[in-house]
Design a protein around this motif. Sequence first.
Motif, PDB file in Angstrom:
ATOM      1  N   ASN A  10       8.626 -33.588  30.648  1.00 38.19           N
ATOM      2  CA  ASN A  10       8.148 -33.186  29.314  1.00 38.19           C
ATOM      3  C   ASN A  10       6.920 -32.284  29.396  1.00 38.19           C
ATOM      4  OD1 ASN A  10      10.140 -34.951  28.212  1.00 38.19           O
ATOM      5  ND2 ASN A  10       8.728 -36.664  28.512  1.00 38.19           N
ATOM      6  N   LEU A  11       6.899 -31.392  30.351  1.00 39.85           N
ATOM      7  CA  LEU A  11       5.700 -30.585  30.593  1.00 39.85           C
ATOM      8  C   LEU A  11       5.623 -29.398  29.649  1.00 39.85           C
ATOM      9  CD1 LEU A  11       4.128 -29.552  33.928  1.00 39.85           C
ATOM     10  CD2 LEU A  11       4.736 -27.762  32.296  1.00 39.85           C
ATOM     11  N   CYS A  12       4.455 -29.227  29.054  1.00 36.17           N
ATOM     12  CA  CYS A  12       4.146 -28.040  28.273  1.00 36.17           C
ATOM     13  C   CYS A  12       2.792 -27.521  28.733  1.00 36.17           C
ATOM     14  CB  CYS A  12       4.089 -28.343  26.785  1.00 36.17           C
ATOM     15  SG  CYS A  12       5.680 -28.834  26.077  1.00 36.17           S
ATOM     16  N   PHE A  13       2.680 -26.204  28.819  1.00 36.70           N
ATOM     17  CA  PHE A  13       1.412 -25.600  29.230  1.00 36.70           C
ATOM     18  C   PHE A  13       1.208 -24.291  28.491  1.00 36.70           C
ATOM     19  CE2 PHE A  13      -1.030 -22.599  31.694  1.00 36.70           C
ATOM     20  CZ  PHE A  13      -2.191 -23.324  31.929  1.00 36.70           C
ATOM     21  N   HIS A  18      -1.344 -19.607  23.158  1.00 37.69           N
ATOM     22  CA  HIS A  18      -0.130 -19.025  23.741  1.00 37.69           C
ATOM     23  C   HIS A  18       0.540 -20.017  24.674  1.00 37.69           C
ATOM     24  CE1 HIS A  18       2.671 -16.196  25.451  1.00 37.69           C
ATOM     25  NE2 HIS A  18       2.168 -16.356  26.663  1.00 37.69           N
ATOM     26  N   GLU A  19       1.729 -20.500  24.303  1.00 40.75           N
ATOM     27  CA  GLU A  19       2.458 -21.448  25.131  1.00 40.75           C
ATOM     28  C   GLU A  19       3.262 -20.682  26.183  1.00 40.75           C
ATOM     29  OE1 GLU A  19       4.637 -25.573  24.289  1.00 40.75           O
ATOM     30  OE2 GLU A  19       5.779 -23.847  23.561  1.00 40.75           O
ATOM     31  N   VAL A  20       3.070 -21.040  27.446  1.00 42.58           N
ATOM     32  CA  VAL A  20       3.749 -20.374  28.556  1.00 42.58           C
ATOM     33  C   VAL A  20       4.986 -21.142  28.988  1.00 42.58           C
ATOM     34  CG1 VAL A  20       3.499 -19.550  30.932  1.00 42.58           C
ATOM     35  CG2 VAL A  20       1.557 -19.405  29.342  1.00 42.58           C
ATOM     36  N   LEU A  47       4.230 -22.289  36.894  1.00 38.34           N
ATOM     37  CA  LEU A  47       4.853 -23.557  37.279  1.00 38.34           C
ATOM     38  C   LEU A  47       4.393 -23.977  38.673  1.00 38.34           C
ATOM     39  CD1 LEU A  47       6.864 -25.753  36.418  1.00 38.34           C
ATOM     40  CD2 LEU A  47       8.682 -24.385  37.470  1.00 38.34           C
ATOM     41  N   LEU A  48       4.305 -23.028  39.600  1.00 36.11           N
ATOM     42  CA  LEU A  48       3.812 -23.355  40.942  1.00 36.11           C
ATOM     43  C   LEU A  48       2.363 -23.834  40.897  1.00 36.11           C
ATOM     44  CD1 LEU A  48       5.122 -20.700  43.501  1.00 36.11           C
ATOM     45  CD2 LEU A  48       6.075 -22.924  42.899  1.00 36.11           C
ATOM     46  N   ARG A  49       1.537 -23.189  40.093  1.00 34.74           N
ATOM     47  CA  ARG A  49       0.123 -23.586  40.008  1.00 34.74           C
ATOM     48  C   ARG A  49      -0.024 -24.983  39.419  1.00 34.74           C
ATOM     49  NH1 ARG A  49      -0.376 -18.054  37.946  1.00 34.74           N
ATOM     50  NH2 ARG A  49      -1.058 -16.707  39.683  1.00 34.74           N
ATOM     51  N   LEU A  50       0.865 -25.349  38.514  1.00 33.79           N
ATOM     52  CA  LEU A  50       0.852 -26.716  37.985  1.00 33.79           C
ATOM     53  C   LEU A  50       1.240 -27.722  39.058  1.00 33.79           C
ATOM     54  CD1 LEU A  50       2.413 -25.790  34.577  1.00 33.79           C
ATOM     55  CD2 LEU A  50       0.308 -27.119  34.772  1.00 33.79           C
ATOM     56  N   MET A  51       2.197 -27.369  39.896  1.00 36.64           N
ATOM     57  CA  MET A  51       2.574 -28.250  40.996  1.00 36.64           C
ATOM     58  C   MET A  51       1.416 -28.420  41.975  1.00 36.64           C
ATOM     59  SD  MET A  51       6.448 -27.005  41.948  1.00 36.64           S
ATOM     60  CE  MET A  51       7.710 -26.792  40.695  1.00 36.64           C
ATOM     61  N   LEU A  52       0.648 -27.358  42.178  1.00 36.39           N
ATOM     62  CA  LEU A  52      -0.476 -27.405  43.099  1.00 36.39           C
ATOM     63  C   LEU A  52      -1.685 -28.129  42.519  1.00 36.39           C
ATOM     64  CD1 LEU A  52      -0.208 -23.750  44.402  1.00 36.39           C
ATOM     65  CD2 LEU A  52      -0.060 -25.787  45.841  1.00 36.39           C
ATOM     66  N   GLY A  53      -1.678 -28.368  41.218  1.00 32.60           N
ATOM     67  CA  GLY A  53      -2.818 -29.008  40.581  1.00 32.60           C
ATOM     68  C   GLY A  53      -3.924 -28.036  40.241  1.00 32.60           C
ATOM     69  N   LEU A  54      -3.653 -26.730  40.340  1.00 31.92           N
ATOM     70  CA  LEU A  54      -4.656 -25.720  39.982  1.00 31.92           C
ATOM     71  C   LEU A  54      -4.748 -25.558  38.470  1.00 31.92           C
ATOM     72  CD1 LEU A  54      -3.787 -23.016  42.670  1.00 31.92           C
ATOM     73  CD2 LEU A  54      -5.549 -24.805  42.767  1.00 31.92           C
ATOM     74  N   LEU A  55      -3.696 -25.962  37.773  1.00 29.23           N
ATOM     75  CA  LEU A  55      -3.679 -25.998  36.310  1.00 29.23           C
ATOM     76  C   LEU A  55      -3.256 -27.396  35.894  1.00 29.23           C
ATOM     77  CD1 LEU A  55      -1.761 -22.657  35.578  1.00 29.23           C
ATOM     78  CD2 LEU A  55      -4.247 -23.018  35.443  1.00 29.23           C
ATOM     79  N   LYS A  56      -3.650 -27.800  34.703  1.00 30.94           N
ATOM     80  CA  LYS A  56      -3.287 -29.114  34.166  1.00 30.94           C
ATOM     81  C   LYS A  56      -2.385 -28.944  32.950  1.00 30.94           C
ATOM     82  CE  LYS A  56      -7.444 -31.533  35.723  1.00 30.94           C
ATOM     83  NZ  LYS A  56      -6.688 -32.415  36.638  1.00 30.94           N
ATOM     84  N   PRO A  57      -1.339 -29.766  32.835  1.00 31.87           N
ATOM     85  CA  PRO A  57      -0.442 -29.660  31.684  1.00 31.87           C
ATOM     86  C   PRO A  57      -1.168 -29.923  30.372  1.00 31.87           C
ATOM     87  CG  PRO A  57       0.489 -31.091  33.380  1.00 31.87           C
ATOM     88  CD  PRO A  57      -0.932 -30.849  33.758  1.00 31.87           C
ATOM     89  N   ARG A  58      -0.721 -29.261  29.340  1.00 34.66           N
ATOM     90  CA  ARG A  58      -1.203 -29.596  28.001  1.00 34.66           C
ATOM     91  C   ARG A  58      -0.593 -30.932  27.582  1.00 34.66           C
ATOM     92  NH1 ARG A  58      -0.634 -24.958  23.665  1.00 34.66           N
ATOM     93  NH2 ARG A  58      -2.377 -24.181  24.901  1.00 34.66           N
ATOM     94  N   TYR A  59       0.682 -31.112  27.863  1.00 33.52           N
ATOM     95  CA  TYR A  59       1.394 -32.373  27.655  1.00 33.52           C
ATOM     96  C   TYR A  59       2.310 -32.609  28.848  1.00 33.52           C
ATOM     97  CZ  TYR A  59      -0.045 -31.564  22.823  1.00 33.52           C
ATOM     98  OH  TYR A  59      -0.774 -31.309  21.709  1.00 33.52           O
TER      99      TYR A  59
END
Length: 265
Positions: A10-13, A18-20, A47-59
């Motif tokens: 359920n990932l949103c970022f 602006h939703e990516v 998506l890769l940066r979210l997997m790496l933890g460099l970005l955090k999901p909004r939800y």
Amino acid sequence: MTTPAVEIRNLCFGYEEHEVLHNINLTVSPGDFAMVVGPNGGGKSTLLRLMLGLLKPRYGSVRILGESPEVARRQMAYVPQSLEFDHNFPISVLETVLLGRLEHYSFLGPRRRDRQAALEALEGVGLKQEARRPFAELSGGQRQRVLIAQALASHPSLLLLDEPGANLDAPGVAAIYGLLKELSQRLTIVMVSHNLTMVEPFATHVVCVNHTADMHRIDQVSQEDLHVGNWIHIFHHACPVTQDGQEADPCAGPHLGQEEGHAHG
């Protein structure tokens, strides 16, 4: 039950308003080779940066090997498209690969086992003989292989790559993909690339990303679409639609996914 290498729920970022990425659900199992395709600006690198933890999901949530990306970081490695660096900086090939071992250093710096791991990684990419050579003297294809060696030096379980052959000539691309074929026998790999035909013989899944995402086994995708790189035909828009024809937004408002986003990053 085997713990997934990557589990996204359920990932949103987005950036500000602006939703990516919207309502992403993906599971990559240990040993998979997942090819990530889609249009420019569709959210592949995000998506890769979210997997790496460099970005955090909004939800929603991202779990790597059963842990948050921050906790699992030492078990994964990342290879970018290319490396921006000062060509006058005097760093050798071996020293470049050793940077992949930074988290393993003692307070005195790299130890013998770190150098051994770096040399073994260079041998694995066919560049051990270049260990003492200045990194700046290498060709583009050789530099990319060194970056892969840098990633392998940490002995990761999960390897993430973002268009590793994007800036290379044909022989360089062939060398990189030949190396990835070998690595796919012992690592879980998630790679962004447009070159479906080079990876199709050994990839297991294709992930189509265009703000939403859909994942298919390679053997469930037509050979025609793979050979022409036609991700549009592969992609199926899976977002729910309301009765008035408007896209429903599972990422809007507080819900369990929001709590997971804050808890797991």
